[in-house]
Design an enzyme around this catalytic site. Structure first.
Site, PDB file in Angstrom:
ATOM      1  N   HIS A 279     -16.883 -43.480 -19.941  1.00  0.00           N
ATOM      2  CA  HIS A 279     -17.949 -44.705 -20.162  1.00  0.00           C
ATOM      3  C   HIS A 279     -17.439 -45.959 -19.533  1.00  0.00           C
ATOM      4  O   HIS A 279     -17.841 -46.907 -19.870  1.00  0.00           O
ATOM      5  CB  HIS A 279     -18.331 -44.628 -21.550  1.00  0.00           C
ATOM      6  CG  HIS A 279     -18.901 -43.863 -22.163  1.00  0.00           C
ATOM      7  ND1 HIS A 279     -18.711 -43.109 -23.236  1.00  0.00           N
ATOM      8  CD2 HIS A 279     -20.171 -42.938 -22.019  1.00  0.00           C
ATOM      9  CE1 HIS A 279     -19.087 -41.850 -23.713  1.00  0.00           C
ATOM     10  NE2 HIS A 279     -20.198 -41.861 -22.836  1.00  0.00           N
ATOM     11  N   HIS A 280     -16.371 -45.833 -18.479  1.00  0.00           N
ATOM     12  CA  HIS A 280     -16.081 -47.146 -17.965  1.00  0.00           C
ATOM     13  C   HIS A 280     -17.214 -47.926 -17.111  1.00  0.00           C
ATOM     14  O   HIS A 280     -16.997 -49.135 -17.086  1.00  0.00           O
ATOM     15  CB  HIS A 280     -14.744 -46.905 -17.283  1.00  0.00           C
ATOM     16  CG  HIS A 280     -15.087 -46.111 -15.794  1.00  0.00           C
ATOM     17  ND1 HIS A 280     -15.324 -44.723 -15.929  1.00  0.00           N
ATOM     18  CD2 HIS A 280     -15.026 -46.791 -14.429  1.00  0.00           C
ATOM     19  CE1 HIS A 280     -15.686 -44.628 -14.519  1.00  0.00           C
ATOM     20  NE2 HIS A 280     -15.163 -45.719 -13.687  1.00  0.00           N
TER      21      HIS A 280
ATOM     22  N   LYS B 298     -22.901 -40.092 -15.100  1.00  0.00           N
ATOM     23  CA  LYS B 298     -23.689 -38.982 -14.034  1.00  0.00           C
ATOM     24  C   LYS B 298     -23.074 -37.682 -13.824  1.00  0.00           C
ATOM     25  O   LYS B 298     -21.763 -37.558 -13.883  1.00  0.00           O
ATOM     26  CB  LYS B 298     -23.731 -40.027 -12.883  1.00  0.00           C
ATOM     27  CG  LYS B 298     -24.447 -39.467 -11.437  1.00  0.00           C
ATOM     28  CD  LYS B 298     -26.033 -39.881 -11.450  1.00  0.00           C
ATOM     29  CE  LYS B 298     -26.789 -39.106 -10.647  1.00  0.00           C
ATOM     30  NZ  LYS B 298     -27.010 -37.854 -10.661  1.00  0.00           N
TER      31      LYS B 298
ATOM     32  N   LYS C 154     -21.301 -34.125 -17.220  1.00  0.00           N
ATOM     33  CA  LYS C 154     -21.767 -32.620 -16.580  1.00  0.00           C
ATOM     34  C   LYS C 154     -22.439 -31.982 -17.711  1.00  0.00           C
ATOM     35  O   LYS C 154     -22.211 -32.295 -18.929  1.00  0.00           O
ATOM     36  CB  LYS C 154     -20.510 -31.970 -16.320  1.00  0.00           C
ATOM     37  CG  LYS C 154     -20.786 -30.792 -15.128  1.00  0.00           C
ATOM     38  CD  LYS C 154     -21.200 -31.531 -13.713  1.00  0.00           C
ATOM     39  CE  LYS C 154     -21.302 -30.477 -12.611  1.00  0.00           C
ATOM     40  NZ  LYS C 154     -21.406 -31.203 -11.341  1.00  0.00           N
TER      41      LYS C 154
ATOM     42  N   SER D 240     -27.518 -39.350  -4.791  1.00  0.00           N
ATOM     43  CA  SER D 240     -28.225 -39.377  -5.903  1.00  0.00           C
ATOM     44  C   SER D 240     -28.191 -41.099  -6.502  1.00  0.00           C
ATOM     45  O   SER D 240     -28.985 -41.223  -6.878  1.00  0.00           O
ATOM     46  CB  SER D 240     -27.322 -38.633  -6.885  1.00  0.00           C
ATOM     47  OG  SER D 240     -27.654 -37.350  -6.995  1.00  0.00           O
TER      48      SER D 240
END
Length: 473
Positions: A67-68, A73, A109, A365
């Site tokens: 979560h840096h 994604k 993921k 993306s």
């Protein structure tokens, strides 16, 4: 089940080994390195779906590794082999992949433990929509939270179902389409996404082969022209990697797939092979090519560049010693095991690592996510103005010189950038910049291989974010 678990555990152990190897080249504290290394959160779920006349309990998982940066994604995989360790390994790679190419996402993921070939379309839709609802239940999906994408066993269709499910529940959210990428163009997708990973593979190979500090130790002349390529996998990544390598002047001499392999030392026509497989169901018996019933044998044939673009662990301790390629370019995630890498490096074979080379998908993306947030197609505002200005320049030159360009020359010069042009330009910039950044780190720190240098690059960038976060009580 046990075999699947050991496969996932081995994959995760290899990723952690690469991390630890790279961490030794940094001066970061042990606590900070541990935070960067471990997965932040793992969510497993089981949910019922009506399949035919029965209720089937489906197992799903979503891992948010880091979560840096937010959102996190990463793709969603549909496969019977999906397990926690495998998904954690893929999420970890995604964190470093984003960092290496300067994409502002944390890694994630997901996976659903099914064989998608055993379900009808309407059944897959129910599974996908229910999986999405389960993610929403725990606030694990959203434009600013976690943004999935396609992976093995999924594609634009599944992403469209996810986006529609999310938008139906979050009907008041104007940025709902940005909850997922890899969608069809007509449903918020972006032109150039389909070929992005394969095209990025070519850009990465091209940069490596154009660099004399890379080619000289391999005994190769700089440049891609005439270099012989063997590709494993004719899925989306493998096909486009092979296509753009061929278009760039390389010679695709071998192609391997699950049903076998084909080889022609004078080169194969990639599009024709792809068409042949669609028509016959197999790449075998392609006109002018030699058949190999065992596709693994094709990987061991002499070539300049080998592109494993299928699944993990395709080059391992048992076959690495027979690999004759000068360069192994990892189009897939984790196609070379730790033991195989040691063998290849000892043979002076260059490995262009997955966390750099197949980052084209997440790069584009990112562009799709930006497009969804901005609610405007790239190129829409400027294309006609560019063409008008170019046309004025051409007309002024023709007036001054008295010479007129041909219609084809004129069209080439005045063409304004469309969405796909801007996407490919942005992708090329990301891949070119990242390669030279990794290569500079490799030489500056005297690192023996590109994978370790890429991990060092990622670790250093992520550390900056975590160090800032660490100042809070």
């Amino acid at each position: 089940m046990k075999a699947d678990e050991s496969h996932g555990a081995k994959f995760l152990a290899d990723v952690h080994y690469y991390f630890d190897k790279a961490a030794a080249f940094t001066n970061l504290s042990e606590g900070l390195l541990t935070q960067i290394k471990v997965a932040n959160s793992v969510y497993k779920m089981r949910f019922p779906v009506k399949i035919g006349d029965k209720i089937e309990v489906i197992e799903g998982i979503r891992v948010q590794h880091s979560h840096h940066k937010q959102p996190t994604k990463g793709g969603i995989r549909y496969a019977e082999t999906v397990d926690e360790d495998e998904v954690m390994a893929l999420a970890t790679l995604m964190t470093f992949k984003c960092a290496v190419v300067d994409i502002p996402f944390g890694g994630a993921k997901g996976g659903v433990r099914i064989n998608p070939n055993l379900y009808k379309v309407d059944e897959l839709e129910r599974i996908t929509r229910r999986y999405t609802a389960e993610l929403m239940r725990k606030n694990l999906i959203g434009p600013g939270i976690d943004v999935p994408a396609p992976d093995y066993g999924t594609g634009p269709r599944e992403m469209a179902w996810i986006a529609d499910t999310y938008a139906a529940i979050k009907y008041e959210e104007t940025d709902a389409l940005a909850c997922v990428t890899g969608k069809p163009v007509g449903q918020g997708g972006i032109r150039g996404r389909k070929e992005a990973t394969g095209l990025g593979v070519f850009f990465g190979i091209r940069e490596a082969l154009n660099d004399t500090s890379t080619t000289a130790p391999l005994g190769l002349t700089p440049g891609v022209e005439g270099k012989r390529v063997i590709v494993q996998g004719m899925g989306n990544v493998g096909y486009h990697a092979a296509f753009y390598c061929q278009e760039g002047g390389m010679l695709v001499t071998g192609i391997a797939e699950r049903e076998g392999g084909i080889y022609n030392e004078n080169g194969l026509d990639v599009e024709a092979v792809f068409k042949h497989r669609n028509e016959t169901g197999s790449i075998l018996n392609y006109l002018g090519a030699k058949n190999y019933e065992n596709s693994g044998e094709v990987l061991e044939l002499d070539c300049d560049v080998l592109i494993p673009a299928a699944l993990e662990n395709q080059i391992h301790a048992s076959n690495a010693g027979r690999i004759k390629a000068r360069v192994v370019a990892e189009g897939a995630n984790g196609p070379v095991t730790k033991e195989a890498e040691e063998i290849l490096l000892a043979k002076n074979i260059l490995i262009i690592p997955d966390l750099y080379l197949n980052a084209g998908g997440v790069t584009v993306s990112y562009f799709e996510w930006l497009k969804n947030l901005s609610h405007v197609r790239f190129g829409r505002m400027g294309k006609r103005l560019e063409e008008l200005n170019y046309r004025r320049i051409v007309e002024a030159i023709e007036t001054q010189t008295g010479k007129n360009l041909s219609p084809a020359q004129r069209q080439l010069i005045i063409h304004g950038a469309e969405e796909v042009d801007l996407v490919r330009s942005g992708l090329e910039e990301a891949m070119v910049f990242a390669f030279h950044e990794i290569n500079e780190i490799k030489h500056r720190l005297n690192i023996p291989d590109l994978r370790t240098a890429a991990f060092v690059s990622g670790i250093q960038k992520i550390a900056v974010s975590y160090e800032l976060m660490g100042i809070w009580p």
